[in-house]
Scaffold this motif. Structure first.
Motif, PDB file in Angstrom:
ATOM      1  N   ALA A  44      45.029  35.127  52.558  1.00  0.00           N
ATOM      2  CA  ALA A  44      45.788  34.217  51.701  1.00  0.00           C
ATOM      3  C   ALA A  44      45.353  34.361  50.245  1.00  0.00           C
ATOM      4  O   ALA A  44      46.196  34.381  49.340  1.00  0.00           O
ATOM      5  CB  ALA A  44      45.599  32.772  52.173  1.00  0.00           C
ATOM      6  N   VAL A  45      44.060  34.478  50.003  1.00  0.00           N
ATOM      7  CA  VAL A  45      43.566  34.664  48.640  1.00  0.00           C
ATOM      8  C   VAL A  45      44.082  35.976  48.069  1.00  0.00           C
ATOM      9  O   VAL A  45      44.501  36.042  46.906  1.00  0.00           O
ATOM     10  CB  VAL A  45      42.021  34.605  48.612  1.00  0.00           C
ATOM     11  N   LEU A  46      44.087  37.015  48.875  1.00  0.00           N
ATOM     12  CA  LEU A  46      44.585  38.313  48.428  1.00  0.00           C
ATOM     13  C   LEU A  46      46.066  38.236  48.057  1.00  0.00           C
ATOM     14  O   LEU A  46      46.485  38.760  47.017  1.00  0.00           O
ATOM     15  CB  LEU A  46      44.370  39.365  49.517  1.00  0.00           C
ATOM     16  N   VAL A  47      46.854  37.579  48.871  1.00  0.00           N
ATOM     17  CA  VAL A  47      48.292  37.465  48.612  1.00  0.00           C
ATOM     18  C   VAL A  47      48.545  36.649  47.342  1.00  0.00           C
ATOM     19  O   VAL A  47      49.364  37.035  46.497  1.00  0.00           O
ATOM     20  CB  VAL A  47      49.010  36.837  49.825  1.00  0.00           C
ATOM     21  N   ILE A  48      47.842  35.541  47.180  1.00  0.00           N
ATOM     22  CA  ILE A  48      48.039  34.688  46.000  1.00  0.00           C
ATOM     23  C   ILE A  48      47.592  35.415  44.731  1.00  0.00           C
ATOM     24  O   ILE A  48      48.281  35.370  43.708  1.00  0.00           O
ATOM     25  CB  ILE A  48      47.294  33.345  46.179  1.00  0.00           C
ATOM     26  N   ALA A  49      46.443  36.105  44.798  1.00  0.00           N
ATOM     27  CA  ALA A  49      45.965  36.843  43.628  1.00  0.00           C
ATOM     28  C   ALA A  49      46.934  37.967  43.276  1.00  0.00           C
ATOM     29  O   ALA A  49      47.203  38.212  42.089  1.00  0.00           O
ATOM     30  CB  ALA A  49      44.573  37.402  43.896  1.00  0.00           C
ATOM     31  N   SER A  50      47.477  38.632  44.259  1.00  0.00           N
ATOM     32  CA  SER A  50      48.440  39.696  44.007  1.00  0.00           C
ATOM     33  C   SER A  50      49.698  39.132  43.365  1.00  0.00           C
ATOM     34  O   SER A  50      50.251  39.733  42.432  1.00  0.00           O
ATOM     35  CB  SER A  50      48.793  40.400  45.315  1.00  0.00           C
ATOM     36  N   PHE A  51      50.145  37.985  43.822  1.00  0.00           N
ATOM     37  CA  PHE A  51      51.326  37.344  43.249  1.00  0.00           C
ATOM     38  C   PHE A  51      51.098  36.984  41.783  1.00  0.00           C
ATOM     39  O   PHE A  51      51.935  37.253  40.920  1.00  0.00           O
ATOM     40  CB  PHE A  51      51.687  36.095  44.065  1.00  0.00           C
TER      41      PHE A  51
END
Length: 64
Positions: A44-51
């Motif tokens: 989830a952190v990876l997805v949010i940071a990528s966004f």
């Protein structure tokens, strides 16, 4: 070879105590994060940071 009643009773008591405790975990083990939860949080952190990175990159390219 016969076993004395005292030794046999002690053995039975120990066995029954183990039976009643089977499957019980200490409370400290329940409070720790499970590996699956850690993986989900990292994802989830990876997805949010990528966004956020994509939004910032898009904003910077739009001004040019």
């Amino acid at each position: 070879m016969t076993t004395s009643k005292r030794v046999a009773d002690r053995k039975i008591a120990k066995f029954e105590k183990n039976i009643t405790r089977r499957g019980l975990n200490p409370s400290s083990a329940r409070e720790k994060f499970e590996p699956t939860r850690i993986i989900i949080v990292l994802f989830a952190v990876l997805v949010i940071a990528s966004f956020i990175f994509q939004v910032v990159r898009l904003a910077l390219n739009a001004n040019s």
